[in-house]
Design a protein around this motif. Structure first.
Motif, PDB file in Angstrom:
ATOM      1  N   PHE A 201       0.763  -1.209  -0.205  1.00  0.00           N
ATOM      2  CA  PHE A 201       0.051  -0.159   0.013  1.00  0.00           C
ATOM      3  C   PHE A 201       0.765   1.306   0.060  1.00  0.00           C
ATOM      4  CE2 PHE A 201      -2.870  -3.081   1.716  1.00  0.00           C
ATOM      5  CZ  PHE A 201      -4.316  -2.797   1.077  1.00  0.00           C
ATOM      6  N   VAL A 254      -6.075   0.940  -5.706  1.00  0.00           N
ATOM      7  CA  VAL A 254      -6.404   0.205  -4.559  1.00  0.00           C
ATOM      8  C   VAL A 254      -6.937   0.893  -3.423  1.00  0.00           C
ATOM      9  CG1 VAL A 254      -4.156   0.640  -3.469  1.00  0.00           C
ATOM     10  CG2 VAL A 254      -5.347  -1.890  -3.034  1.00  0.00           C
ATOM     11  N   VAL A 255      -7.816   0.275  -2.928  1.00  0.00           N
ATOM     12  CA  VAL A 255      -8.319   0.967  -1.362  1.00  0.00           C
ATOM     13  C   VAL A 255      -8.112   0.045  -0.356  1.00  0.00           C
ATOM     14  CG1 VAL A 255     -10.145   2.428  -2.280  1.00  0.00           C
ATOM     15  CG2 VAL A 255     -10.736  -0.056  -1.567  1.00  0.00           C
ATOM     16  N   ALA A 256      -7.932   0.360   0.847  1.00  0.00           N
ATOM     17  CA  ALA A 256      -7.568  -0.279   2.046  1.00  0.00           C
ATOM     18  C   ALA A 256      -8.921  -0.719   2.818  1.00  0.00           C
ATOM     19  CB  ALA A 256      -6.719   0.537   2.905  1.00  0.00           C
ATOM     20  N   ARG A 257      -8.857  -1.643   3.420  1.00  0.00           N
ATOM     21  CA  ARG A 257      -9.995  -2.222   4.437  1.00  0.00           C
ATOM     22  C   ARG A 257      -9.965  -0.894   5.328  1.00  0.00           C
ATOM     23  NH1 ARG A 257      -9.512  -7.796   7.473  1.00  0.00           N
ATOM     24  NH2 ARG A 257     -10.827  -7.417   9.222  1.00  0.00           N
ATOM     25  N   GLU A 258     -11.407  -0.520   5.561  1.00  0.00           N
ATOM     26  CA  GLU A 258     -11.685   0.728   6.292  1.00  0.00           C
ATOM     27  C   GLU A 258     -11.018   0.710   7.705  1.00  0.00           C
ATOM     28  OE1 GLU A 258     -15.048   2.817   5.092  1.00  0.00           O
ATOM     29  OE2 GLU A 258     -15.395   3.432   7.390  1.00  0.00           O
ATOM     30  N   SER A 259     -11.108  -0.412   8.191  1.00  0.00           N
ATOM     31  CA  SER A 259     -10.403  -0.696   9.647  1.00  0.00           C
ATOM     32  C   SER A 259      -8.958  -0.558   9.729  1.00  0.00           C
ATOM     33  CB  SER A 259     -11.035  -1.931  10.206  1.00  0.00           C
ATOM     34  OG  SER A 259     -10.483  -3.136   9.505  1.00  0.00           O
ATOM     35  N   PRO A 320     -11.451   7.607  -4.381  1.00  0.00           N
ATOM     36  CA  PRO A 320     -12.463   7.374  -3.741  1.00  0.00           C
ATOM     37  C   PRO A 320     -12.339   8.094  -2.176  1.00  0.00           C
ATOM     38  CG  PRO A 320     -11.615   5.329  -4.503  1.00  0.00           C
ATOM     39  CD  PRO A 320     -10.673   6.344  -5.185  1.00  0.00           C
ATOM     40  N   LEU A 324     -14.300  11.932  -0.682  1.00  0.00           N
ATOM     41  CA  LEU A 324     -14.834  12.116   0.802  1.00  0.00           C
ATOM     42  C   LEU A 324     -14.496  13.745   1.289  1.00  0.00           C
ATOM     43  CD1 LEU A 324     -14.241   8.730   2.411  1.00  0.00           C
ATOM     44  CD2 LEU A 324     -16.354   9.540   1.820  1.00  0.00           C
TER      45      LEU A 324
ATOM     46  N   GLY B  25     -18.778   2.768  12.920  1.00  0.00           N
ATOM     47  CA  GLY B  25     -17.847   3.438  12.214  1.00  0.00           C
ATOM     48  C   GLY B  25     -16.308   2.210  11.915  1.00  0.00           C
ATOM     49  N   SER B  26     -16.769   1.398  10.778  1.00  0.00           N
ATOM     50  CA  SER B  26     -15.873   0.649  10.206  1.00  0.00           C
ATOM     51  C   SER B  26     -16.379   0.242   8.970  1.00  0.00           C
ATOM     52  CB  SER B  26     -15.671  -0.300  11.245  1.00  0.00           C
ATOM     53  OG  SER B  26     -14.555  -1.432  10.844  1.00  0.00           O
ATOM     54  N   HIS B  27     -15.697  -0.678   7.969  1.00  0.00           N
ATOM     55  CA  HIS B  27     -16.009  -1.450   7.013  1.00  0.00           C
ATOM     56  C   HIS B  27     -16.290  -0.612   5.861  1.00  0.00           C
ATOM     57  CE1 HIS B  27     -18.512  -4.240   4.598  1.00  0.00           C
ATOM     58  NE2 HIS B  27     -17.562  -5.228   5.154  1.00  0.00           N
ATOM     59  N   THR B  28     -17.620   0.025   5.816  1.00  0.00           N
ATOM     60  CA  THR B  28     -18.066   0.889   4.496  1.00  0.00           C
ATOM     61  C   THR B  28     -18.771   2.039   5.117  1.00  0.00           C
ATOM     62  OG1 THR B  28     -19.881  -0.613   4.614  1.00  0.00           O
ATOM     63  CG2 THR B  28     -18.369  -0.965   2.940  1.00  0.00           C
ATOM     64  N   ALA B  29     -18.466   2.355   6.405  1.00  0.00           N
ATOM     65  CA  ALA B  29     -19.105   3.513   6.872  1.00  0.00           C
ATOM     66  C   ALA B  29     -18.988   4.812   6.270  1.00  0.00           C
ATOM     67  CB  ALA B  29     -18.699   3.552   8.512  1.00  0.00           C
ATOM     68  N   LEU B  30     -17.735   5.142   5.608  1.00  0.00           N
ATOM     69  CA  LEU B  30     -17.357   6.471   5.146  1.00  0.00           C
ATOM     70  C   LEU B  30     -18.329   6.625   4.077  1.00  0.00           C
ATOM     71  CD1 LEU B  30     -13.721   6.162   5.040  1.00  0.00           C
ATOM     72  CD2 LEU B  30     -14.824   7.824   6.179  1.00  0.00           C
ATOM     73  N   GLN B  31     -18.488   5.541   3.043  1.00  0.00           N
ATOM     74  CA  GLN B  31     -19.422   5.955   2.125  1.00  0.00           C
ATOM     75  C   GLN B  31     -20.990   5.843   2.372  1.00  0.00           C
ATOM     76  OE1 GLN B  31     -20.593   2.627  -0.649  1.00  0.00           O
ATOM     77  NE2 GLN B  31     -18.744   1.476   0.124  1.00  0.00           N
ATOM     78  N   GLY B 250      -7.405  -5.165   1.429  1.00  0.00           N
ATOM     79  CA  GLY B 250      -7.998  -4.077   0.453  1.00  0.00           C
ATOM     80  C   GLY B 250      -8.883  -4.828  -0.689  1.00  0.00           C
ATOM     81  N   ASN B 313     -15.889   0.052  -1.451  1.00  0.00           N
ATOM     82  CA  ASN B 313     -15.294   1.247  -1.040  1.00  0.00           C
ATOM     83  C   ASN B 313     -14.442   1.914  -2.092  1.00  0.00           C
ATOM     84  OD1 ASN B 313     -16.065   1.292   1.657  1.00  0.00           O
ATOM     85  ND2 ASN B 313     -14.431  -0.025   2.250  1.00  0.00           N
TER      86      ASN B 313
END
Lengths: 354, 354, 354
Positions: A201, A254-259, A320, A324, B25-31, B250, B313
């Motif tokens: 990353f 690429v995007v990273a896992r949100e956690s 992405p 935001l 607040g995790s996973h896909t919360a931003l979108q 990711g 994401n």
């Protein structure tokens, strides 16, 4: 050396509302030029003969100055051409490579976006490592002698250009054999670094001193030749696998896992904080920490690029993450221009230009 | 168990035009948060201490409630805080993992977007398999005993977290040896599944009960550690190849060959139809069928996620597919909010909230 | 053969301001249809029974004509249906494959976007190679006999469909053994081609004869089954590695290092120039040169697609490159429609339609 005072004197002579955003035509110039224009600046590309067509063809440059060799940019008369245009130069990877950090520090009187002191910290491997350790990051192990090799390692040579000549080894014997076969004039100096296995990353950060805010604008994965072609063949070429090379040829999104974002933001913040302690006022603007994410979701940082990186070229129309943060397409190139615009409006260019 | 009637009673007390879209607040919360705001909703993130900064930094949340452990969300007083805000919770992968499907079904009185019954069908391996077979999908072979192994298989353990501890084997002997070396407390329970070789596609579907319409919004490939780092080394580490792990770190963007879209849409549709027969009213909103495309252009489905998946994401500002469907940037998170808005306008929230 | 005059006579009967952009429902039809609509054209999809739902579901087609077999498109009455609608057909990969270049040249009286003569140059391996060599491109070595194999080669069979049946070999012995095991009716004809190792880049060009301008709109990497699944397993399956296949199943986005763009633009330009010499007026509209970038940053071209390629499906809403060129989301499909619109406005359709 060009002192900060000299730069500030040049800057004092600039017409704040007629600035020109200038850069060298390579690396990330397309987005820097477009971003500057999107933020209302006039822009300018300094191109080496034979590359100017790219910038003409994409139609992003207001003016193109063509030179024979990049080093001519350092000529006093050429610098004057930039200064009379109220030019602020945006450094990028090729810019630094072509002109050398030392010459930039000693001879370039044109104002640069960002803290010029960072060039030395980024390009000197010992200083770079001290900086990252100071920021509390986990780095790959380094072995001082081949006898210590007890896992997969990457052997790097300062004389190897752009990732060619590096090799992998898993033991002292393999190291010795590959070193012997290596076709490189200076093989005495090398670094033996743990080859961490995981997902790569390359987060693209931006630190705004005006807002004292760290932004995560995007991230990428480097697309490297021949390793990414070789890898595709897997076990198919096992009898005669060529040694891989790591020449960057492009970038993948690429995007990273949100956690994982809390950790990623923390890495960026700690690098900024460490930079402010080590070389005040520290990092300004875009940077990237090259990381590997292990299967324990730990990040290992193996490099820092303290300026805009090529992976941002994926996101000329925003990413992405940038979507935001901004309601407009915000590339890293445009973000630089935005910071300059904000600084000019606050009459505080000296806080982002050195 | 919380009955549908109880949820409908809570919902009946809500002010339809002052709803709050809430999530963990995790996973896909931003979108999800951004999408809710884009559709005109107030939004709210429930964060565990230490993760709230991500949501502050990206500036997407109208309100953040911070808790020490995710389970505190289940406390009666906390649920009341959500209910007084007319909150509709959007479930996602981490949400379900942190709170457990059973506890959500039994204890969560806050209205959820989607059919709560789906959580059980998705999380119980036997039910999940029955569902996918009922939909007529081709699944990987499963072997009931190690003696049957006659091809490359993936051995999975329910106790293995997030893809670590899984292993590959090509024979009974390899299975036995790797099982013995495995460092896992509960090794008695395992699944032996054919490892299908092909390209991975994770299509992101959305089923709208209001319009009785299936949409293909986007698709991704998971980027997993350490397998995606290991793979890159190909034959280079053949003597001491570590066992790969499959920890999702990711996601990578992809589009499918257009001539495969009829099959991909059919997979989505058949899963929806089967769900309506198995647990009426069936699937509502976003879901993903994890597939492998063989070189005969057949899709093998190895998993279903019956809620928003992390791969979306990538498409916070829309995807190639969503741009065909909508003239605005439509993430899956925003699509959820759009369905809620449509339902609220039709005074039909009970058709999408359970 | 349908002569250019016949096409021009058909075209002369068209109402220039009521044109219909038509294509076969597959490959890149979604973006072609959407692009046509975005540029103000009426559009039409010719679908085989069972595939029309995709075009209905995405809502991009003004009219869908359904046929049982693609060849029915060639029926005189069907062609008349297209002609009465002032249809201009947009050829794409599946279109050419389904109808065959020869039949298109000989029987299709409906005007086609682009130069119809290109179909023959693209589909005949000998002519294709002559074209690329004439353009001065570096091609993979070809070996006329198995004894010459001295490196990794890819063996291709004209009878092998879509990349299945190809095999890799590193020696004459491996070639002989794999040929013997090959399950293919016609094994006598084959091509032995050097397998160049490096990163793959498929740049999507557009040449506008109206503006005499070459544009680089986007680029991709093909995502192929089973090779891209197999590769992921690396050395893990070394004992029983199946032979890889190269069936295209999708596409992955990529950008190239900016300093490679001069070379990439030069490749596109030289292919256009060569085409103008070989089959005047030469290439018109979209094309792609499939390349490998070596670790010496040389490009090796192994194929040309002289029409819109499937990788452009990634960029239905524009790409990093197209956003530099256009202030609107410009897919290749839309770019075709834009050229048609420009030609119609200039009353010069005969310069882009043949």
């Amino acid at each position: 050396m060009i002192t900060p005072d000299e730069i500030q004197r040049v800057l004092a002579g600039y017409a704040n509302h007629e600035l020109t955003v200038a850069t060298v035509g390579s690396h990330t110039a397309l987005q820097i030029l477009k971003g500057a224009r999107d933020e209302g600046f006039r822009n300018l590309a300094v191109c080496r003969h034979g590359t100017e067509q790219v910038y003409q063809q994409f139609g992003v440059a207001d003016e193109i100055l063509t030179i024979g060799r990049y080093q001519e940019l350092m000529d006093g008369t050429f610098q004057q051409q930039l200064i009379v245009r109220n030019a602020i130069l945006i450094p990028h990877g090729s810019f630094v490579e072509y002109l050398s950090p030392r010459r930039i520090e000693n001879e370039l009187a044109v104002p640069l976006f960002g803290n010029r002191a960072v060039l030395e910290w980024e390009s000197d491997r010992v200083k770079e490592r001290a900086w990252l350790l100071n920021a509390g990051l986990r780095l790959p192990l380094e072995f001082t002698s081949p006898e210590e090799i007890d896992r997969l390692v990457l052997v790097k040579f300062p004389g190897a250009k752009g990732g060619r000549g590096y090799f992998l080894a898993s033991s002292e014997a393999e190291f010795a054999q590959k070193l012997e076969n290596l076709n490189l004039s200076d093989k005495a100096q090398f670094t033996i670094q743990e080859f961490v296995i995981g997902t790569r990353f390359y987060p693209h950060y931006f630190y705004s001193p005006l807002q004292d805010r760290l932004e995560l604008l995007s991230m990428d994965i480097r697309y490297e030749s021949n390793i990414d072609g070789l890898a595709r063949l897997g076990a198919l070429v096992q009898d005669r696998t060529p040694e891989p090379s790591f020449v960057v040829t492009g970038n993948l999104p690429v995007v990273a896992r949100e956690s994982l974002l809390p950790k990623i933001l923390e890495i960026g913040q700690s690098v900024v904080t460490a930079s402010q302690e080590l070389f005040s006022p520290g990092l300004i603007g875009p940077f990237c920490v090259e990381t590997i994410c292990t299967d324990e979701l730990d990040f290992v940082a193996f490099e820092i690029s303290a300026r805009i990186v090529a992976g941002t070229n994926l996101y000329i129309n925003g990413s992405p993450y940038s979507h935001l943060l901004y309601n407009e397409p915000m590339s890293t190139g445009r973000r630089i221009a935005r910071e300059l615009k904000d600084a000019a409006e606050l009459d505080a260019l000296e806080r982002v230009v050195y």
